[in-house]
Design a protein around this motif. Structure first.
Motif, short mmCIF file in Angstrom:
data_model
loop_
_atom_site.label_atom_id
_atom_site.label_comp_id
_atom_site.label_asym_id
_atom_site.label_seq_id
_atom_site.Cartn_x
_atom_site.Cartn_y
_atom_site.Cartn_z
N HIS A 16 0.86 -1.32 -0.05
CA HIS A 16 -0.15 0.03 -0.01
C HIS A 16 0.91 1.36 -0.11
O HIS A 16 1.61 1.53 0.83
N TYR A 17 0.77 1.92 -1.04
CA TYR A 17 1.69 3.33 -1.25
C TYR A 17 0.86 4.44 -1.11
O TYR A 17 -0.02 4.55 -1.30
N ARG B 44 -11.39 11.48 -7.90
CA ARG B 44 -10.22 11.33 -6.78
C ARG B 44 -9.55 10.09 -6.80
O ARG B 44 -8.70 9.73 -6.29
N THR B 45 -10.26 9.30 -7.89
CA THR B 45 -9.62 7.79 -7.93
C THR B 45 -8.96 7.75 -9.39
O THR B 45 -8.66 6.48 -9.60
N CYS C 159 -6.57 4.28 -8.50
CA CYS C 159 -5.95 4.39 -7.10
C CYS C 159 -7.26 4.66 -6.18
O CYS C 159 -8.39 4.84 -6.54
N ASP C 160 -6.85 4.43 -5.06
CA ASP C 160 -7.72 4.61 -3.95
C ASP C 160 -8.04 6.19 -3.74
O ASP C 160 -9.40 6.41 -3.49
N TRP C 161 -7.17 7.03 -3.84
CA TRP C 161 -7.33 8.47 -3.49
C TRP C 161 -6.24 9.41 -3.96
O TRP C 161 -4.95 8.78 -3.89
N LEU D 154 -0.73 10.01 -4.22
CA LEU D 154 -1.62 8.88 -4.87
C LEU D 154 -1.33 7.96 -3.96
O LEU D 154 -0.52 7.28 -3.63
N HIS D 155 -2.56 7.29 -3.46
CA HIS D 155 -2.88 6.55 -2.52
C HIS D 155 -3.30 5.22 -3.48
O HIS D 155 -4.13 5.17 -4.12
N TYR D 156 -2.56 4.10 -3.31
CA TYR D 156 -2.99 2.90 -4.20
C TYR D 156 -2.19 1.84 -3.77
O TYR D 156 -1.17 1.65 -2.87
#
Length: 139
Positions: free
Chosen positions: A59-60, A94-95, A100-102, A130-132
């Protein structure tokens, strides 16, 4: 086949390319700034991931940067409009289409840069997180 990281960065660049400003990726600052402004997306750093083991996932919170630059008269209002456009294009999805998650931009810290023999530049680096998640740190 591109990795999820590359797919996400490509999608973000595509969103920025829809703006009136010229959007580049990983390029050096050109000698001339286009009239509508210039955006340069930098790939940034994925950082250290959090890892879950069942199922295995990385999870980045990938920190990338957008260099935003305007030049000429009314650069303050043009810079403000450009950053608002960046915010609007990110807030609209936002995805990045579920890639990506957010996506979370941070506030810019603008600076005025004098240019000898030309109009000054107004520029800022806008961090975008970038949350992914991926199944492999190399994918």
């Amino acid at each position: 086949m591109p990795t999820p990281r590359e797919t996400i960065l490509t999608a973000l660049h595509a969103r920025l390319s829809a703006l009136p400003a010229t959007a580049l990726r990983g390029e050096v600052l050109p000698e001339r700034v286009p009239a509508d402004g210039l955006l340069i997306l930098r790939d940034g750093s994925p950082g250290e991931p959090e890892v879950t083991l069942s199922p295995l996932a990385y999870h980045y919170q990938h920190r990338t940067e957008i260099e935003a630059v305007v030049q000429g008269t009314e650069r303050d209002s043009r810079f403000d409009a450009l950053t608002a456009q960046i915010g609007a294009v990110i807030a609209a999805d936002r995805t990045l289409g579920g890639l990506c998650d957010w996506v979370e931009p941070e506030a810019p810290e603008p600076v005025d840069l004098p240019v000898e023999g030309a109009a000054s530049l107004k520029a800022a680096v806008i961090a975008v997180v970038l949350h992914y998640s991926t199944a492999d740190p190399l994918s």
